[in-house]
Design an enzyme around this catalytic site. Structure first.
Site, PDB file in Angstrom:
ATOM      1  N   HIS A   1       1.484   4.038  -3.458  1.00 33.65           N
ATOM      2  CA  HIS A   1       1.248   5.287  -2.750  1.00 33.65           C
ATOM      3  C   HIS A   1       2.581   6.011  -3.542  1.00 33.65           C
ATOM      4  O   HIS A   1       2.538   7.773  -4.428  1.00 33.65           O
ATOM      5  CB  HIS A   1       1.399   6.206  -0.987  1.00 33.65           C
ATOM      6  CG  HIS A   1       0.590   5.635  -0.891  1.00 33.65           C
ATOM      7  ND1 HIS A   1      -0.957   6.764  -0.789  1.00 33.65           N
ATOM      8  CD2 HIS A   1      -0.260   5.882   0.111  1.00 33.65           C
ATOM      9  CE1 HIS A   1      -2.249   7.248  -1.022  1.00 33.65           C
ATOM     10  NE2 HIS A   1      -1.643   5.936   0.365  1.00 33.65           N
TER      11      HIS A   1
ATOM     12  N   HIS B   1       0.632  -1.321  -0.245  1.00 31.20           N
ATOM     13  CA  HIS B   1       0.354   0.154  -0.161  1.00 31.20           C
ATOM     14  C   HIS B   1       0.781   0.988   0.369  1.00 31.20           C
ATOM     15  O   HIS B   1       0.704   2.292  -1.474  1.00 31.20           O
ATOM     16  CB  HIS B   1      -1.358   0.004   0.870  1.00 31.20           C
ATOM     17  CG  HIS B   1      -1.760   0.880   1.274  1.00 31.20           C
ATOM     18  ND1 HIS B   1      -3.222   0.839   1.401  1.00 31.20           N
ATOM     19  CD2 HIS B   1      -1.875   2.635   1.528  1.00 31.20           C
ATOM     20  CE1 HIS B   1      -3.750   2.382   1.733  1.00 31.20           C
ATOM     21  NE2 HIS B   1      -2.839   2.927   1.849  1.00 31.20           N
ATOM     22  N   GLU B   2       1.882   1.441   0.868  1.00 27.81           N
ATOM     23  CA  GLU B   2       3.213   2.480   0.703  1.00 27.81           C
ATOM     24  C   GLU B   2       3.465   2.699  -0.545  1.00 27.81           C
ATOM     25  O   GLU B   2       3.925   3.704  -0.565  1.00 27.81           O
ATOM     26  CB  GLU B   2       3.981   2.305   2.815  1.00 27.81           C
ATOM     27  CG  GLU B   2       2.725   2.877   3.208  1.00 27.81           C
ATOM     28  CD  GLU B   2       1.705   3.009   3.968  1.00 27.81           C
ATOM     29  OE1 GLU B   2       1.952   4.246   2.947  1.00 27.81           O
ATOM     30  OE2 GLU B   2       0.468   3.837   3.927  1.00 27.81           O
TER      31      GLU B   2
END
Length: 226
Positions: free
Chosen positions: A177, A173-174
């Site tokens: 980003h 997820h990070e």
């Protein structure tokens, strides 16, 4: 469907100035929301744009913002800084049944620069996922169950580390980003729920009730972002 993610155009001077504004502010910076350009650009690779002092202070502020949100990860673009930097930490007490089903274990604090992940096998896990930059919403995302993360630490060391279960989900997820990707790009859109509706109808350790009630597949969404 293939989508082209634009490269961040901010140069080293612009990044330093943005970070200095953030560091000199008297309050914690806000987390920018979907629609902010920094969230939809491939962030600039870290190559010394910041001094060790600036980088350390930025990491400290990001960790504070993550805790205050609260969340288990935060990427620099979520503060409007187009730089390949993220912080991760998961020390929350969760229901043991949910933790076991989601393979969720504590993740010690980690700051990562220029991360890249590679799936370690073909296995996927599907669970509801949210984001501090998409306030009030959750959706089911199928992600590789185990990944190899390659990254650089703030002190300049190159690292390779394997993650599985919920830790692998946080890592992906990070890192997404930093490449201009939001979880919604990978989500089963029929699963999209407000936090209130999720709590009222679908809040369980797994997703079977939501899958049957909302009518979505629990496999990868099949969207590739280049």
């Amino acid at each position: 469907m293939t989508q082209t993610v634009p490269q961040a155009t901010a140069g080293a001077d612009e990044i330093r100035e943005a970070v200095e504004r953030l560091l000199s502010a008297e309050s914690l910076p806000p987390i920018v929301q979907a629609g902010h350009p920094a969230l939809r650009q491939r962030a600039a690779a870290f190559d010394g744009q910041l001094s060790q002092d600036q980088l350390g202070r930025l990491v400290g502020i990001m960790r504070h913002v993550m805790h205050e949100a609260p969340g288990v990860g935060l990427a620099a673009p979520q503060l409007g800084i187009p730089l390949q930097l993220a912080v991760l930490e998961d020390q929350y007490d969760v229901d043991p049944e949910a933790a076991a089903l989601r393979n969720r274990s504590p993740l010690e604090f980690l700051a990562i620069l220029n991360p890249r992940y590679t799936p370690l096998d073909s296995g996927h896990a599907s669970f509801y996922e949210g984001c501090l930059s998409l306030n009030g919403l959750q959706a089911v995302v199928a992600r590789p169950d185990a990944v190899l993360l390659e990254y650089v630490t703030p002190d300049g060391a190159a690292e390779r580390r394997e993650f599985s279960g919920w830790q692998a989900r946080i890592v992906q997820h990070e890192t997404d980003h930093l490449n201009g990707i939001l979880y919604i790009d990978r989500a089963q859109l029929r699963s999209l729920s407000s936090n209130a509706e999720y709590a009222a109808h679908w809040a369980e350790a797994g997703i079977s009730t939501a899958r049957d009630g909302l009518g979505f597949d629990d496999g990868p969404a099949g969207i590739s972002l280049g």
